[in-house]
Design a protein around this motif. Structure first.
Motif, PDB file in Angstrom:
ATOM      1  N   LEU A 111     -53.238 -23.784  -3.758  1.00 22.86           N
ATOM      2  CA  LEU A 111     -54.307 -24.555  -4.378  1.00 22.86           C
ATOM      3  C   LEU A 111     -55.124 -23.719  -5.355  1.00 22.86           C
ATOM      4  O   LEU A 111     -55.510 -24.201  -6.425  1.00 22.86           O
ATOM      5  CB  LEU A 111     -55.210 -25.148  -3.294  1.00 22.86           C
ATOM      6  N   LEU A 112     -55.388 -22.472  -5.014  1.00 24.43           N
ATOM      7  CA  LEU A 112     -56.120 -21.604  -5.933  1.00 24.43           C
ATOM      8  C   LEU A 112     -55.368 -21.465  -7.256  1.00 24.43           C
ATOM      9  O   LEU A 112     -55.958 -21.502  -8.335  1.00 24.43           O
ATOM     10  CB  LEU A 112     -56.339 -20.233  -5.298  1.00 24.43           C
ATOM     11  N   LYS A 113     -54.062 -21.323  -7.164  1.00 24.98           N
ATOM     12  CA  LYS A 113     -53.226 -21.188  -8.358  1.00 24.98           C
ATOM     13  C   LYS A 113     -53.301 -22.428  -9.236  1.00 24.98           C
ATOM     14  O   LYS A 113     -53.187 -22.348 -10.468  1.00 24.98           O
ATOM     15  CB  LYS A 113     -51.780 -20.939  -7.928  1.00 24.98           C
ATOM     16  N   GLN A 114     -53.529 -23.587  -8.607  1.00 30.66           N
ATOM     17  CA  GLN A 114     -53.550 -24.848  -9.355  1.00 30.66           C
ATOM     18  C   GLN A 114     -54.956 -25.270  -9.789  1.00 30.66           C
ATOM     19  O   GLN A 114     -55.159 -26.387 -10.235  1.00 30.66           O
ATOM     20  CB  GLN A 114     -52.922 -25.958  -8.511  1.00 30.66           C
ATOM     21  N   GLY A 115     -55.934 -24.380  -9.640  1.00 33.34           N
ATOM     22  CA  GLY A 115     -57.259 -24.657 -10.165  1.00 33.34           C
ATOM     23  C   GLY A 115     -58.267 -25.236  -9.191  1.00 33.34           C
ATOM     24  O   GLY A 115     -59.316 -25.747  -9.603  1.00 33.34           O
ATOM     25  N   PHE A 116     -57.969 -25.155  -7.892  1.00 33.34           N
ATOM     26  CA  PHE A 116     -58.898 -25.641  -6.875  1.00 33.34           C
ATOM     27  C   PHE A 116     -59.757 -24.491  -6.343  1.00 33.34           C
ATOM     28  O   PHE A 116     -59.388 -23.317  -6.469  1.00 33.34           O
ATOM     29  CB  PHE A 116     -58.140 -26.283  -5.716  1.00 33.34           C
ATOM     30  N   GLN A 117     -60.880 -24.831  -5.731  1.00 32.81           N
ATOM     31  CA  GLN A 117     -61.710 -23.862  -5.013  1.00 32.81           C
ATOM     32  C   GLN A 117     -61.621 -24.192  -3.525  1.00 32.81           C
ATOM     33  O   GLN A 117     -61.992 -25.297  -3.120  1.00 32.81           O
ATOM     34  CB  GLN A 117     -63.167 -23.950  -5.464  1.00 32.81           C
ATOM     35  N   VAL A 118     -61.134 -23.261  -2.736  1.00 30.92           N
ATOM     36  CA  VAL A 118     -60.948 -23.515  -1.310  1.00 30.92           C
ATOM     37  C   VAL A 118     -62.253 -23.237  -0.569  1.00 30.92           C
ATOM     38  O   VAL A 118     -62.681 -22.092  -0.433  1.00 30.92           O
ATOM     39  CB  VAL A 118     -59.797 -22.666  -0.744  1.00 30.92           C
ATOM     40  N   ALA A 119     -62.872 -24.312  -0.099  1.00 24.64           N
ATOM     41  CA  ALA A 119     -64.164 -24.205   0.571  1.00 24.64           C
ATOM     42  C   ALA A 119     -64.019 -23.870   2.047  1.00 24.64           C
ATOM     43  O   ALA A 119     -64.895 -23.214   2.635  1.00 24.64           O
ATOM     44  CB  ALA A 119     -64.931 -25.525   0.420  1.00 24.64           C
ATOM     45  N   LEU A 163     -69.297 -21.922  -3.112  1.00 24.99           N
ATOM     46  CA  LEU A 163     -67.852 -21.860  -2.887  1.00 24.99           C
ATOM     47  C   LEU A 163     -67.322 -20.490  -3.303  1.00 24.99           C
ATOM     48  O   LEU A 163     -66.780 -20.317  -4.393  1.00 24.99           O
ATOM     49  CB  LEU A 163     -67.145 -22.972  -3.667  1.00 24.99           C
ATOM     50  N   GLY A 164     -67.493 -19.531  -2.428  1.00 21.34           N
ATOM     51  CA  GLY A 164     -67.011 -18.182  -2.716  1.00 21.34           C
ATOM     52  C   GLY A 164     -65.599 -17.989  -2.207  1.00 21.34           C
ATOM     53  O   GLY A 164     -64.951 -18.913  -1.718  1.00 21.34           O
ATOM     54  N   ALA A 165     -65.110 -16.762  -2.310  1.00 20.11           N
ATOM     55  CA  ALA A 165     -63.765 -16.436  -1.833  1.00 20.11           C
ATOM     56  C   ALA A 165     -63.705 -16.575  -0.317  1.00 20.11           C
ATOM     57  O   ALA A 165     -64.660 -16.248   0.400  1.00 20.11           O
ATOM     58  CB  ALA A 165     -63.396 -15.026  -2.255  1.00 20.11           C
ATOM     59  N   LEU A 166     -62.575 -17.048   0.176  1.00 18.01           N
ATOM     60  CA  LEU A 166     -62.384 -17.282   1.600  1.00 18.01           C
ATOM     61  C   LEU A 166     -61.332 -16.324   2.127  1.00 18.01           C
ATOM     62  O   LEU A 166     -60.234 -16.241   1.593  1.00 18.01           O
ATOM     63  CB  LEU A 166     -61.941 -18.739   1.816  1.00 18.01           C
ATOM     64  N   GLU A 167     -61.670 -15.590   3.167  1.00 15.45           N
ATOM     65  CA  GLU A 167     -60.736 -14.654   3.776  1.00 15.45           C
ATOM     66  C   GLU A 167     -59.949 -15.369   4.872  1.00 15.45           C
ATOM     67  O   GLU A 167     -60.528 -15.898   5.818  1.00 15.45           O
ATOM     68  CB  GLU A 167     -61.484 -13.458   4.374  1.00 15.45           C
ATOM     69  N   LEU A 168     -58.622 -15.367   4.737  1.00 16.19           N
ATOM     70  CA  LEU A 168     -57.788 -16.058   5.710  1.00 16.19           C
ATOM     71  C   LEU A 168     -56.750 -15.105   6.293  1.00 16.19           C
ATOM     72  O   LEU A 168     -56.287 -14.192   5.603  1.00 16.19           O
ATOM     73  CB  LEU A 168     -57.066 -17.237   5.038  1.00 16.19           C
ATOM     74  N   PRO A 169     -56.355 -15.328   7.553  1.00 14.20           N
ATOM     75  CA  PRO A 169     -55.310 -14.488   8.140  1.00 14.20           C
ATOM     76  C   PRO A 169     -53.959 -14.791   7.515  1.00 14.20           C
ATOM     77  O   PRO A 169     -53.717 -15.885   7.007  1.00 14.20           O
ATOM     78  CB  PRO A 169     -55.337 -14.887   9.618  1.00 14.20           C
ATOM     79  N   GLY A 170     -53.089 -13.800   7.560  1.00 14.59           N
ATOM     80  CA  GLY A 170     -51.761 -13.956   6.992  1.00 14.59           C
ATOM     81  C   GLY A 170     -51.405 -12.766   6.124  1.00 14.59           C
ATOM     82  O   GLY A 170     -52.259 -11.909   5.843  1.00 14.59           O
ATOM     83  N   ASP A 171     -50.180 -12.702   5.721  1.00 13.43           N
ATOM     84  CA  ASP A 171     -49.684 -11.567   4.937  1.00 13.43           C
ATOM     85  C   ASP A 171     -49.090 -12.027   3.618  1.00 13.43           C
ATOM     86  O   ASP A 171     -48.527 -13.117   3.507  1.00 13.43           O
ATOM     87  CB  ASP A 171     -48.608 -10.802   5.725  1.00 13.43           C
ATOM     88  N   ARG A 172     -49.201 -11.164   2.622  1.00 19.19           N
ATOM     89  CA  ARG A 172     -48.494 -11.309   1.348  1.00 19.19           C
ATOM     90  C   ARG A 172     -47.669 -10.040   1.156  1.00 19.19           C
ATOM     91  O   ARG A 172     -48.228  -8.947   1.262  1.00 19.19           O
ATOM     92  CB  ARG A 172     -49.476 -11.481   0.186  1.00 19.19           C
ATOM     93  N   PRO A 173     -46.392 -10.133   0.879  1.00 19.47           N
ATOM     94  CA  PRO A 173     -45.611 -11.364   0.755  1.00 19.47           C
ATOM     95  C   PRO A 173     -45.509 -12.101   2.088  1.00 19.47           C
ATOM     96  O   PRO A 173     -45.617 -11.501   3.159  1.00 19.47           O
ATOM     97  CB  PRO A 173     -44.247 -10.881   0.279  1.00 19.47           C
ATOM     98  N   TYR A 174     -45.310 -13.408   1.985  1.00 11.82           N
ATOM     99  CA  TYR A 174     -45.240 -14.225   3.185  1.00 11.82           C
ATOM    100  C   TYR A 174     -43.981 -13.913   3.992  1.00 11.82           C
ATOM    101  O   TYR A 174     -43.018 -13.342   3.483  1.00 11.82           O
ATOM    102  CB  TYR A 174     -45.227 -15.713   2.807  1.00 11.82           C
ATOM    103  N   LYS A 175     -44.036 -14.328   5.241  1.00 10.00           N
ATOM    104  CA  LYS A 175     -42.889 -14.190   6.127  1.00 10.00           C
ATOM    105  C   LYS A 175     -41.650 -14.827   5.483  1.00 10.00           C
ATOM    106  O   LYS A 175     -41.718 -15.920   4.914  1.00 10.00           O
ATOM    107  CB  LYS A 175     -43.203 -14.893   7.454  1.00 10.00           C
ATOM    108  N   GLU A 176     -40.527 -14.141   5.561  1.00 17.62           N
ATOM    109  CA  GLU A 176     -39.301 -14.677   4.975  1.00 17.62           C
ATOM    110  C   GLU A 176     -38.839 -15.905   5.756  1.00 17.62           C
ATOM    111  O   GLU A 176     -38.865 -15.918   6.990  1.00 17.62           O
ATOM    112  CB  GLU A 176     -38.203 -13.602   4.999  1.00 17.62           C
ATOM    113  N   ARG A 177     -38.447 -16.922   5.025  1.00 17.52           N
ATOM    114  CA  ARG A 177     -37.962 -18.135   5.683  1.00 17.52           C
ATOM    115  C   ARG A 177     -36.612 -17.871   6.333  1.00 17.52           C
ATOM    116  O   ARG A 177     -35.776 -17.154   5.793  1.00 17.52           O
ATOM    117  CB  ARG A 177     -37.826 -19.273   4.675  1.00 17.52           C
ATOM    118  N   GLY A 178     -36.402 -18.474   7.489  1.00 18.79           N
ATOM    119  CA  GLY A 178     -35.120 -18.334   8.162  1.00 18.79           C
ATOM    120  C   GLY A 178     -34.032 -19.093   7.417  1.00 18.79           C
ATOM    121  O   GLY A 178     -34.319 -19.978   6.602  1.00 18.79           O
TER     122      GLY A 178
END
Length: 261
Positions: A111-119, A163-178
């Motif tokens: 969503l950030l890439k597409q111009g949204f602000q994640v609240a 609407l500031g930056a939101l810290e979320l759990p997870g990794d980049r690069p994302y987990k490889e799909r099976g």
């Protein structure tokens, strides 16, 4: 920030768990903002892949199930055609009591890439596709109350213009799909030929005139299995049976929603 007039609940929800969660959050958000609430259902293939633009007087709640620790790959084309203009958004990942891993972060990045602000964002629990022993009956009322709370918190941030930056759990690069394995449900003699499975299939691969025929492309969401009024659809794949046994042995303890704002 302009006054929000419409909050959209957008969801991909083969077994209705993401839909329930999205609508609970969006309705509470809309009420807090004095806005209307509308739904955009991405579950059926004919509803995906469309270009949609959202303005500054709108807000979006996006919800989807977690598949293998990731957001559904089939949504990527649709989300790449969204266009936000600083539009506030909430992301909800609904998982079957195991783990949501990178799925929530991935949706927020989209969503950030597409111009949204994640609240705000949240990881919620829904009955697992393979087994009712894992989070059976969820989201329950308390889960939906938590989704509504998240929607209200997002609305408060919008009203405050914070609407500031939101810290979320997870990794980049994302987990490889099976690796994708071509497996589809079998059909029992008790089949009523009612067509429910064809109507509900999110991939459109079940033949309406002959439900015993399933084209390649099943994502094993189990929508047809859960919705069949005769209980006539089932998986007999050894890999799925092994995964079900492993999940039930290791992830039966109830998990709780995790909220971020």
């Amino acid at each position: 920030m302009e006054q929000i007039k419409t909050v959209y609940a957008m969801y991909f929800s083969p077994t209705q768990t993401s839909k329930k969660t999205a609508c609970a959050a969006a309705q509470a958000m809309a009420q807090k903002l004095g806005a209307s609430m509308e739904q955009i259902d991405l579950t059926r293939p004919e509803n995906r892949g469309k270009a949609r633009a959202f303005g500054s007087e709108e807000a979006l709640v996006l919800a989807y199930p977690v598949y293998g620790g990731r957001a559904p790959a089939l949504l990527e084309e649709t989300l790449e055609k969204l266009n936000g203009q600083g539009t506030p958004a909430v992301v909800l990942a609904v998982y079957g009591n195991r783990a949501f891993e990178d799925a929530l972060l991935e949706g927020a990045d989209w969503l950030l890439k597409q111009g949204f602000q994640v609240a705000a964002a949240g990881a919620f629990i829904g009955e697992h596709s393979f087994s009712a022993a894992l989070a059976g009956g969820r989201p329950d009322q308390e889960d939906l109350n938590q989704a509504a709370r998240l929607g209200e918190k997002a609305a408060e941030k919008i009203l405050a213009g914070s609407l500031g930056a939101l810290e979320l759990p997870g990794d980049r690069p994302y987990k490889e799909r099976g690796p994708a394995k071509e497996v589809s449900p079998q059909i029992a003699d008790s089949c009523l030929h009612c067509g429910t499975c064809a109507q509900i299939c999110p991939m459109g691969v079940v033949h309406g005139d002959d439900p015993s025929v399933t084209d390649p492309g099943c994502i094993r969401c189990c929508a047809c299995v859960k919705a069949c009024p005769a209980g006539a659809r089932f998986f007999d794949d050894p890999g799925i049976a092994q995964a079900k046994t492993w999940l039930e042995a290791n992830f039966a303890a109830p998990r709780q929603p995790e909220l971020f704002w």
